[in-house]
Write a protein that holds these residues in place. Structure first.
Motif, PDB file in Angstrom:
ATOM      1  N   ALA A   2      -2.980   7.142   5.163  1.00 50.13           N
ATOM      2  CA  ALA A   2      -2.469   5.864   5.663  1.00 50.13           C
ATOM      3  C   ALA A   2      -3.034   5.515   7.037  1.00 50.13           C
ATOM      4  CB  ALA A   2      -0.942   5.876   5.680  1.00 50.13           C
ATOM      5  N   PRO A   3      -3.066   6.452   8.008  1.00 45.68           N
ATOM      6  CA  PRO A   3      -3.670   6.107   9.298  1.00 45.68           C
ATOM      7  C   PRO A   3      -5.145   5.747   9.193  1.00 45.68           C
ATOM      8  CG  PRO A   3      -2.266   8.037   9.529  1.00 45.68           C
ATOM      9  CD  PRO A   3      -2.393   7.776   8.061  1.00 45.68           C
ATOM     10  N   GLN A   4      -5.889   6.419   8.332  1.00 49.58           N
ATOM     11  CA  GLN A   4      -7.304   6.090   8.171  1.00 49.58           C
ATOM     12  C   GLN A   4      -7.471   4.700   7.567  1.00 49.58           C
ATOM     13  OE1 GLN A   4      -8.382   9.477   5.802  1.00 49.58           O
ATOM     14  NE2 GLN A   4      -9.155  10.645   7.549  1.00 49.58           N
ATOM     15  N   ALA A   5      -6.625   4.353   6.614  1.00 48.97           N
ATOM     16  CA  ALA A   5      -6.698   3.016   6.023  1.00 48.97           C
ATOM     17  C   ALA A   5      -6.402   1.950   7.068  1.00 48.97           C
ATOM     18  CB  ALA A   5      -5.714   2.907   4.861  1.00 48.97           C
ATOM     19  N   LEU A   6      -5.391   2.183   7.906  1.00 43.56           N
ATOM     20  CA  LEU A   6      -5.067   1.222   8.963  1.00 43.56           C
ATOM     21  C   LEU A   6      -6.232   1.065   9.928  1.00 43.56           C
ATOM     22  CD1 LEU A   6      -3.011  -0.636  10.316  1.00 43.56           C
ATOM     23  CD2 LEU A   6      -2.132   1.372  11.545  1.00 43.56           C
ATOM     24  N   ALA A   7      -6.882   2.170  10.284  1.00 42.15           N
ATOM     25  CA  ALA A   7      -8.019   2.104  11.203  1.00 42.15           C
ATOM     26  C   ALA A   7      -9.165   1.292  10.607  1.00 42.15           C
ATOM     27  CB  ALA A   7      -8.494   3.515  11.551  1.00 42.15           C
ATOM     28  N   LEU A   8      -9.333   1.347   9.288  1.00 43.35           N
ATOM     29  CA  LEU A   8     -10.397   0.593   8.627  1.00 43.35           C
ATOM     30  C   LEU A   8     -10.124  -0.911   8.618  1.00 43.35           C
ATOM     31  CD1 LEU A   8     -11.236   2.734   5.442  1.00 43.35           C
ATOM     32  CD2 LEU A   8     -12.748   2.297   7.393  1.00 43.35           C
ATOM     33  N   LEU A   9      -8.876  -1.274   8.431  1.00 44.37           N
ATOM     34  CA  LEU A   9      -8.600  -2.685   8.148  1.00 44.37           C
ATOM     35  C   LEU A   9      -8.012  -3.482   9.314  1.00 44.37           C
ATOM     36  CD1 LEU A   9      -5.274  -3.061   7.652  1.00 44.37           C
ATOM     37  CD2 LEU A   9      -5.834  -1.835   5.572  1.00 44.37           C
ATOM     38  N   ALA A  10      -7.530  -2.821  10.366  1.00 42.12           N
ATOM     39  CA  ALA A  10      -6.807  -3.547  11.419  1.00 42.12           C
ATOM     40  C   ALA A  10      -7.669  -4.611  12.096  1.00 42.12           C
ATOM     41  CB  ALA A  10      -6.264  -2.559  12.452  1.00 42.12           C
ATOM     42  N   ALA A  11      -8.843  -4.232  12.586  1.00 42.02           N
ATOM     43  CA  ALA A  11      -9.678  -5.203  13.300  1.00 42.02           C
ATOM     44  C   ALA A  11     -10.199  -6.305  12.384  1.00 42.02           C
ATOM     45  CB  ALA A  11     -10.827  -4.489  14.013  1.00 42.02           C
ATOM     46  N   PRO A  12     -10.717  -5.985  11.170  1.00 43.03           N
ATOM     47  CA  PRO A  12     -11.126  -7.074  10.272  1.00 43.03           C
ATOM     48  C   PRO A  12      -9.987  -8.025   9.933  1.00 43.03           C
ATOM     49  CG  PRO A  12     -12.036  -4.986   9.515  1.00 43.03           C
ATOM     50  CD  PRO A  12     -11.083  -4.662  10.626  1.00 43.03           C
ATOM     51  N   LEU A  13      -8.772  -7.486   9.796  1.00 40.22           N
ATOM     52  CA  LEU A  13      -7.619  -8.333   9.506  1.00 40.22           C
ATOM     53  C   LEU A  13      -7.366  -9.310  10.648  1.00 40.22           C
ATOM     54  CD1 LEU A  13      -5.070  -9.102   7.910  1.00 40.22           C
ATOM     55  CD2 LEU A  13      -3.898  -7.211   9.057  1.00 40.22           C
ATOM     56  N   VAL A  14      -7.350  -8.807  11.871  1.00 39.21           N
ATOM     57  CA  VAL A  14      -7.091  -9.675  13.028  1.00 39.21           C
ATOM     58  C   VAL A  14      -8.189 -10.726  13.162  1.00 39.21           C
ATOM     59  CG1 VAL A  14      -6.937  -9.754  15.543  1.00 39.21           C
ATOM     60  CG2 VAL A  14      -5.700  -7.984  14.264  1.00 39.21           C
ATOM     61  N   ARG A  15      -9.443 -10.321  13.026  1.00 40.82           N
ATOM     62  CA  ARG A  15     -10.547 -11.289  13.140  1.00 40.82           C
ATOM     63  C   ARG A  15     -10.439 -12.377  12.078  1.00 40.82           C
ATOM     64  NH1 ARG A  15     -13.751  -6.606  14.696  1.00 40.82           N
ATOM     65  NH2 ARG A  15     -14.266  -6.229  12.506  1.00 40.82           N
ATOM     66  N   THR A  16     -10.056 -12.001  10.864  1.00 39.62           N
ATOM     67  CA  THR A  16      -9.932 -12.992   9.793  1.00 39.62           C
ATOM     68  C   THR A  16      -8.781 -13.956  10.061  1.00 39.62           C
ATOM     69  OG1 THR A  16     -10.875 -11.484   8.155  1.00 39.62           O
ATOM     70  CG2 THR A  16      -9.532 -13.287   7.321  1.00 39.62           C
ATOM     71  N   ILE A  17      -7.660 -13.453  10.554  1.00 38.37           N
ATOM     72  CA  ILE A  17      -6.528 -14.323  10.863  1.00 38.37           C
ATOM     73  C   ILE A  17      -6.899 -15.330  11.953  1.00 38.37           C
ATOM     74  CG2 ILE A  17      -4.197 -14.386  11.843  1.00 38.37           C
ATOM     75  CD1 ILE A  17      -3.780 -11.620  10.484  1.00 38.37           C
ATOM     76  N   LEU A  18      -7.592 -14.876  12.982  1.00 39.22           N
ATOM     77  CA  LEU A  18      -7.995 -15.778  14.064  1.00 39.22           C
ATOM     78  C   LEU A  18      -9.016 -16.804  13.575  1.00 39.22           C
ATOM     79  CD1 LEU A  18      -8.223 -13.229  17.019  1.00 39.22           C
ATOM     80  CD2 LEU A  18      -6.348 -14.803  16.469  1.00 39.22           C
ATOM     81  N   ALA A  19      -9.917 -16.369  12.690  1.00 37.84           N
ATOM     82  CA  ALA A  19     -10.880 -17.311  12.115  1.00 37.84           C
ATOM     83  C   ALA A  19     -10.172 -18.331  11.236  1.00 37.84           C
ATOM     84  CB  ALA A  19     -11.937 -16.565  11.318  1.00 37.84           C
TER      85      ALA A  19
ATOM     86  N   SER B 287       7.219   5.275   0.118  1.00 36.95           N
ATOM     87  CA  SER B 287       7.738   6.601   0.436  1.00 36.95           C
ATOM     88  C   SER B 287       6.939   7.228   1.569  1.00 36.95           C
ATOM     89  CB  SER B 287       7.700   7.502  -0.809  1.00 36.95           C
ATOM     90  OG  SER B 287       6.380   7.630  -1.300  1.00 36.95           O
ATOM     91  N   HIS B 288       7.543   8.217   2.189  1.00 36.82           N
ATOM     92  CA  HIS B 288       6.982   8.866   3.368  1.00 36.82           C
ATOM     93  C   HIS B 288       5.568   9.384   3.101  1.00 36.82           C
ATOM     94  CE1 HIS B 288       7.029  11.391   7.018  1.00 36.82           C
ATOM     95  NE2 HIS B 288       6.366  12.242   6.268  1.00 36.82           N
ATOM     96  N   GLY B 289       4.600   8.894   3.892  1.00 36.11           N
ATOM     97  CA  GLY B 289       3.235   9.382   3.812  1.00 36.11           C
ATOM     98  C   GLY B 289       2.414   8.851   2.659  1.00 36.11           C
ATOM     99  N   ALA B 290       3.072   8.254   1.664  1.00 38.30           N
ATOM    100  CA  ALA B 290       2.343   7.805   0.481  1.00 38.30           C
ATOM    101  C   ALA B 290       1.973   6.331   0.550  1.00 38.30           C
ATOM    102  CB  ALA B 290       3.164   8.057  -0.781  1.00 38.30           C
ATOM    103  N   SER B 291       2.478   5.628   1.558  1.00 39.76           N
ATOM    104  CA  SER B 291       2.243   4.197   1.669  1.00 39.76           C
ATOM    105  C   SER B 291       1.856   3.837   3.098  1.00 39.76           C
ATOM    106  CB  SER B 291       3.496   3.408   1.289  1.00 39.76           C
ATOM    107  OG  SER B 291       3.967   3.766   0.008  1.00 39.76           O
ATOM    108  N   LEU B 292       1.131   2.744   3.215  1.00 37.88           N
ATOM    109  CA  LEU B 292       0.850   2.139   4.514  1.00 37.88           C
ATOM    110  C   LEU B 292       1.655   0.858   4.588  1.00 37.88           C
ATOM    111  CD1 LEU B 292      -0.625   1.716   7.199  1.00 37.88           C
ATOM    112  CD2 LEU B 292      -2.527   0.719   5.894  1.00 37.88           C
ATOM    113  N   THR B 293       2.625   0.801   5.492  1.00 42.07           N
ATOM    114  CA  THR B 293       3.455  -0.385   5.644  1.00 42.07           C
ATOM    115  C   THR B 293       3.470  -0.790   7.110  1.00 42.07           C
ATOM    116  OG1 THR B 293       5.408   1.053   5.783  1.00 42.07           O
ATOM    117  CG2 THR B 293       4.939   0.041   3.650  1.00 42.07           C
ATOM    118  N   PHE B 294       3.048  -2.012   7.372  1.00 35.40           N
ATOM    119  CA  PHE B 294       3.026  -2.509   8.743  1.00 35.40           C
ATOM    120  C   PHE B 294       3.118  -4.020   8.749  1.00 35.40           C
ATOM    121  CE2 PHE B 294      -1.400  -2.749   7.487  1.00 35.40           C
ATOM    122  CZ  PHE B 294      -1.893  -3.878   8.123  1.00 35.40           C
TER     123      PHE B 294
END
Length: 309
Positions: free
Chosen positions: A203-220, A91-98
């Motif tokens: 949701a934006p703060q959660a994305l900011a926390l996890l975006a770079a670690p997620l990408v680094r892990t996928i590349l690793a 739902s709007h604002g209550a979830s982070l979906t990407f």
């Protein structure tokens, strides 16, 4: 990059782009107010790449027909999905979906969803050496908020899909995370949200926390596979030691006994261990181990393909 700021939320798309572009050259970061499914949207683009036919995004003026990485964030998904067509409520604002799409060529795809789960959990719930985790991982695709004496409640999920484009293969990695409290009835694993871990997180703060670690892990993972993350996963393994049942006629039940270095689940039956990796296996925690939900929860998939957006 982003086409607009969504309502009252500030997603910081430009800052995300500056953070991620060195890791993924050619990356686009896009934020939309609404999407039926971010995974479906990026898969549609990928399928049309190089065909000369327009994807459904072209009318919106978005980048189409290429194979460059894209991070697509939707403030609201109207038809989010998991495996086997199951709905993902957002739902709007209550979830982070990407979803993140990128060309990927690992030697072995096995364990990709597990690697993604470790990256998300470690970013949102960093651990000291002897600290017990608050976020657990349920093979092969769920994040749980752990509870004393129980298995925990569902915090999020992962959906990984791939599509071939010529000699390349595009991976589309969808993430769905509950951020704010909201009433949810009849959920097999219960409902948990990030604000139970950090009261003021958005949701934006959660994305900011996890975006770079997620990408680094996928590349690793692309370079090294799941094996280097096996111990980190084991630390958060919510099924370990629990009685589970499966849909395999030859292995109807057993006790979850960790993962191998490819991400397959070990089931112990008596004195024997059996390796489970089939894409059509359903894992259900036995009623005695289902924790506070009081209802069995099912997961179907492999360690490389699993649910969320």
């Amino acid at each position: 990059m982003a086409d607009q700021q969504l309502h009252h939320l500030h997603w910081g798309a430009e800052a995300l782009w500056h953070q991620l572009q060195p890791l993924l050259p050619g990356l686009a970061v896009e934020v939309v107010a609404r999407s039926p499914s971010t995974n479906t949207q990026l898969l549609d683009r990928a399928r049309h790449a190089g065909t000369g036919h327009a994807s459904s995004d072209e009318a919106q003026g978005r980048r189409t027909g290429d194979k460059q990485p894209c991070l697509l964030v939707a403030e609201q998904q109207t038809h989010g999905r998991g495996r086997q067509g199951k709905a993902w409520f957002a739902s709007h604002g209550a979830s982070l979906t990407f979803s993140l799409s990128l060309p990927l060529a690992p030697a072995d795809w096995s364990g990709l969803s597990l690697a993604v789960g470790v990256a998300l959990a470690d970013a949102l719930d960093p651990l000291q050496p002897e600290q017990a985790p608050r976020i657990g991982l349920k093979w092969p695709n769920d994040l749980l908020l752990l509870e004393a004496g129980g298995l925990g409640r569902k915090l999020g999920g992962i959906l990984i899909e791939t599509v071939s484009i010529g000699t390349q293969r595009m991976a589309v990695i969808g993430i769905g995370l509950n951020v704010l409290p909201q009433p949810m009835a009849e959920l097999a694993w219960g409902y948990a949200c990030l604000q139970e871990l950090q009261a003021d997180i958005s949701a934006p703060q959660a994305l900011a926390l996890l975006a770079a670690p997620l990408v680094r892990t996928i590349l690793a993972f692309e370079r090294e596979g799941f094996a280097p993350l096996q111990a980190a996963y084991a630390r958060r393994d919510a099924l370990h030691g629990r009685a589970v049942s499966t849909t395999l006629a030859e292995l109807p039940e057993g006790v979850a006994d960790g993962l191998d270095d490819k991400g397959a689940l070990w089931l112990r039956v008596g004195a024997e261990r059996h390796r489970v990796s089939s894409g059509e296996v359903s894992i259900r925690v036995a009623a005695a181990g289902a924790g506070s939900t009081g209802v069995d929860g099912g997961t179907t998939g492999t360690a490389g393909e699993a649910p969320a957006c």
